[in-house]
Write a protein that holds these residues in place. Structure first.
Motif, PDB file in Angstrom:
ATOM      1  N   GLU A 153       0.863  -1.182   0.000  1.00  0.00           N
ATOM      2  CA  GLU A 153       0.000   0.000   0.000  1.00  0.00           C
ATOM      3  C   GLU A 153       0.901   1.233   0.000  1.00  0.00           C
ATOM      4  N   PHE A 154       0.542   2.220  -0.808  1.00  0.00           N
ATOM      5  CA  PHE A 154       1.420   3.391  -0.941  1.00  0.00           C
ATOM      6  C   PHE A 154       0.784   4.665  -0.409  1.00  0.00           C
ATOM      7  N   LEU A 155      -0.228   4.525   0.466  1.00  0.00           N
ATOM      8  CA  LEU A 155      -0.948   5.739   0.879  1.00  0.00           C
ATOM      9  C   LEU A 155      -0.074   6.672   1.719  1.00  0.00           C
ATOM     10  N   ARG A 156      -0.343   7.961   1.555  1.00  0.00           N
ATOM     11  CA  ARG A 156       0.341   8.989   2.355  1.00  0.00           C
ATOM     12  C   ARG A 156      -0.621   9.504   3.399  1.00  0.00           C
ATOM     13  N   GLU A 157      -0.123   9.764   4.584  1.00  0.00           N
ATOM     14  CA  GLU A 157      -0.971  10.356   5.607  1.00  0.00           C
ATOM     15  C   GLU A 157      -1.381  11.749   5.133  1.00  0.00           C
ATOM     16  N   GLY A 158      -2.596  12.119   5.465  1.00  0.00           N
ATOM     17  CA  GLY A 158      -3.092  13.428   5.020  1.00  0.00           C
ATOM     18  C   GLY A 158      -3.948  13.300   3.765  1.00  0.00           C
ATOM     19  N   LEU A 255      11.378  17.279  -3.453  1.00  0.00           N
ATOM     20  CA  LEU A 255      12.661  17.988  -3.462  1.00  0.00           C
ATOM     21  C   LEU A 255      12.572  19.227  -2.581  1.00  0.00           C
ATOM     22  N   ARG A 256      11.684  19.203  -1.590  1.00  0.00           N
ATOM     23  CA  ARG A 256      11.591  20.352  -0.680  1.00  0.00           C
ATOM     24  C   ARG A 256      12.615  20.174   0.427  1.00  0.00           C
ATOM     25  N   ASN A 257      13.541  21.116   0.503  1.00  0.00           N
ATOM     26  CA  ASN A 257      14.551  20.992   1.559  1.00  0.00           C
ATOM     27  C   ASN A 257      14.015  21.615   2.845  1.00  0.00           C
ATOM     28  N   PHE A 261      12.786  14.340   6.602  1.00  0.00           N
ATOM     29  CA  PHE A 261      11.634  13.429   6.655  1.00  0.00           C
ATOM     30  C   PHE A 261      11.517  12.750   8.013  1.00  0.00           C
ATOM     31  N   GLY A 262      10.260  12.449   8.365  1.00  0.00           N
ATOM     32  CA  GLY A 262       9.961  11.703   9.586  1.00  0.00           C
ATOM     33  C   GLY A 262       8.768  10.824   9.313  1.00  0.00           C
ATOM     34  N   GLY A 263       8.038  10.463  10.375  1.00  0.00           N
ATOM     35  CA  GLY A 263       6.833   9.671  10.206  1.00  0.00           C
ATOM     36  C   GLY A 263       7.060   8.194  10.461  1.00  0.00           C
ATOM     37  N   GLY A 264       5.974   7.438  10.307  1.00  0.00           N
ATOM     38  CA  GLY A 264       6.016   6.012  10.624  1.00  0.00           C
ATOM     39  C   GLY A 264       6.565   5.162   9.500  1.00  0.00           C
ATOM     40  N   CYS A 265       6.926   5.770   8.354  1.00  0.00           N
ATOM     41  CA  CYS A 265       7.338   4.938   7.214  1.00  0.00           C
ATOM     42  C   CYS A 265       8.766   5.166   6.752  1.00  0.00           C
ATOM     43  N   LEU A 266       9.031   6.371   6.204  1.00  0.00           N
ATOM     44  CA  LEU A 266      10.324   6.570   5.544  1.00  0.00           C
ATOM     45  C   LEU A 266      11.524   6.201   6.427  1.00  0.00           C
ATOM     46  N   ALA A 325       3.510  17.413  14.558  1.00  0.00           N
ATOM     47  CA  ALA A 325       3.266  16.306  13.618  1.00  0.00           C
ATOM     48  C   ALA A 325       4.427  16.234  12.625  1.00  0.00           C
ATOM     49  N   PHE A 326       4.676  15.042  12.080  1.00  0.00           N
ATOM     50  CA  PHE A 326       5.825  14.904  11.158  1.00  0.00           C
ATOM     51  C   PHE A 326       5.557  15.593   9.827  1.00  0.00           C
ATOM     52  N   LYS A 327       4.284  15.882   9.572  1.00  0.00           N
ATOM     53  CA  LYS A 327       3.918  16.663   8.388  1.00  0.00           C
ATOM     54  C   LYS A 327       2.526  17.245   8.614  1.00  0.00           C
ATOM     55  N   PRO A 328       2.137  18.274   7.867  1.00  0.00           N
ATOM     56  CA  PRO A 328       0.809  18.864   8.087  1.00  0.00           C
ATOM     57  C   PRO A 328      -0.321  17.896   7.728  1.00  0.00           C
ATOM     58  N   GLY A 413      12.053  26.312   9.093  1.00  0.00           N
ATOM     59  CA  GLY A 413      12.595  24.973   8.876  1.00  0.00           C
ATOM     60  C   GLY A 413      12.000  24.265   7.676  1.00  0.00           C
ATOM     61  N   ARG A 414      11.025  24.884   7.021  1.00  0.00           N
ATOM     62  CA  ARG A 414      10.395  24.225   5.866  1.00  0.00           C
ATOM     63  C   ARG A 414      10.386  25.108   4.622  1.00  0.00           C
ATOM     64  N   ASN A 415      11.012  26.269   4.719  1.00  0.00           N
ATOM     65  CA  ASN A 415      11.071  27.176   3.568  1.00  0.00           C
ATOM     66  C   ASN A 415       9.702  27.508   2.995  1.00  0.00           C
TER      67      ASN A 415
END
Ligand code: UDX
Length: 438
Positions: A153-158, A255-257, A261-266, A325-328, A413-415
């Protein structure tokens, strides 16, 4: 045609998959042994923040297409496919994935499995796991060759539900025509809408997921490595990303510097791939992933470096961390760069305060030592410095003239900030991957 299926393990992956399957018309039994989760799911609440999911879940319960149980019973025997969606977290003290929940899922299902039914694993696993689980299933059921397939499964959170309903591709690793036929039937509406359907062997299907996540992590760390060079040479990593992204072979996505990355996957998946490759005697093939991980972790230190450079010692300085959160659009704080930065700053002596629109509950559970503040403007009060660590919309759109910060220093931190706007409001703005003249 509507099929009967079970979905075993109702975390992020399982809950979303169960709802998606119900939405395409199947009859779903969700198996979740955790009593609290079970109650919440039965009331139409997935138990985590995912836009649109609770509404869709409640709708499918009302339509009678989905029900939840703590364990299998005779009704599971009627199901044609059993999707296994349990977690495979990083093993404490090791890089490898812990597959023990999969083994429990197989053992719990075995007494209720029909010989012509299919077990389809969806969890992210080390390559080779499916063969091992097939053997376990044969032992537990007495079937000579049980049907077991892998369907990553390739789903992204959000965007989880949308990703499940309209994935870029469907990948199924199978060992016999019956398994393929059942998977084609369950995904028929998606296949009919033109979504590519790839049939592979088990190992390839398992590896597709690990490879995709390793590639994505590599893209992010690549641009963050360029950010390290940009920071000492006066270049701008965001402009660099835009410029190289116009080359279609490179592309501008992922390619966003920033803080990485964080989260339960990467993070967990690149470590599990390294561990598995090592076991298989080809550790060198993905040894570079260690550096991908290191580059990613160094971005957190970079934020602390900038804070220290600007404030001198961090001791007793109030540092506001915007985001947990590791991402919005997620309340997931697993391996969150924002929280790692908060903890590093706290260790350096700062009075850290963390704000997040939805994830503070998780912060207090996992890191009770981190003070949190729910009211955004109050959180800013007399802060010596602010770090934007998760790019929530409300931070991006915040009017800097409405917040009071003692030292008027913000690190992007996220430009994502409108630097000129913040500067006009009297702030000094620093960012990762570029030098800003304030
Ligand atoms: C990821 C994969 O994208 C998904 O296909 C897989 O099924 C599960 O893992 P997810 O963990 O939800 O999904 O998050 P993703 O959107 O991939 O972001 C991962 C992390 O990378 C986040 O912390 C995000 O902030 C960061 N990121 C992403 C960057 O730092 N830069 C980018 O350009 C993109």
């Amino acid at each position: 045609m509507a099929m009967k299926i079970t979905v075993i393990g109702l975390g992020y992956l399982g809950a979303t998959h169960a709802v998606a399957m119900a939405k395409v018309g199947h009859q779903v039994i969700g198996i979740e042994p955790n009593q609290q989760k079970l109650e919440s799911l039965s009331q139409g609440k997935a138990g985590f923040f995912e836009p649109g999911l609770d509404e869709a879940l409640a709708e499918q319960i009302a339509l009678g297409r989905i029900e939840f149980k703590a364990q299998h019973d005779e009704s599971s025997r009627e199901a044609d496919i059993h999707f296994i969606c349990v977690g495979t977290p990083q093993t404490p003290g090791s890089l490898a994935a812990d597959t023990s929940y999969l083994e429990s899922a197989i053992k719990g299902l075995a007494p209720y499995l029909r010989e012509d039914a299919l077990v389809a694993g969806k969890s992210t696993v080390p390559v080779g796991t499916a063969v091992r689980l097939t053997e376990l299933l044969a032992e537990a059921t007495g079937f000579s060759s049980p049907n077991l397939a892998w369907n990553p499964e390739f789903l992204r959170e959000g965007t989880a539900l949308e990703d499940s309903l309209r994935p870029d591709r469907l990948v199924v690793g199978v060992t016999n025509p019956r398994s393929e036929e059942l998977l084609r039937a369950v995904f028929a509406p998606m296949i009919a809408s033109g979504i590519p359907f790839l049939v592979t062997d088990l190992a390839t299907a398992e590896l597709v997921k690990a490879a995709a996540n390793a590639f994505l992590a590599t893209k992010i760390s690549f641009i963050n490595a360029m950010a390290e060079i940009a920071e000492v040479s006066g270049a701008d990593a965001s402009q660099l990303a835009t410029a190289i992204g116009y080359d279609e072979r490179i592309g501008n996505k992922f390619l966003r510097n920033g803080v990485g990355f964080g989260g339960g996957c990467l993070p967990k998946d690149i470590r599990a791939l390294m561990a598995r490759a090592e076991e298989l005697g080809v550790g060198q093939s993905v040894a570079y992933l260690k550096e991908i991980d290191n580059i990613n972790l160094r971005r957190r230190d970079r934020v602390i470096h900038l804070l220290t450079q600007e404030l001198g010692s961090l001791k007793d300085k109030k540092v506001l961390i915007l985001g947990a959160a590791f991402k919005p659009d997620s309340d997931d704080v697993r391996d969150s760069p924002a929280l790692a930065i908060a903890l590093l700053a706290q260790t350096a002596g700062a009075n850290v305060v963390v704000h997040d629109p939805v994830a503070l509950h998780g912060v207090s559970l996992k890191h009770p030592e981190l003070p949190v503040e729910q009211a955004l403007h109050k959180a800013f009060d007399s802060a010596d410095a602010v770090v934007l660590a998760t790019e929530w919309k409300e931070y991006r759109e915040l009017d800097p003239t409405t917040v009071s910060v003692a030292n008027k220093l913000i690190i992007d931190g996220r430009n994502v900030l409108d630097v000129a706007k913040w500067q006009r409001a009297g702030f000094r703005v620093l960012a990762l991957g570029k030098t800003i003249t304030n």
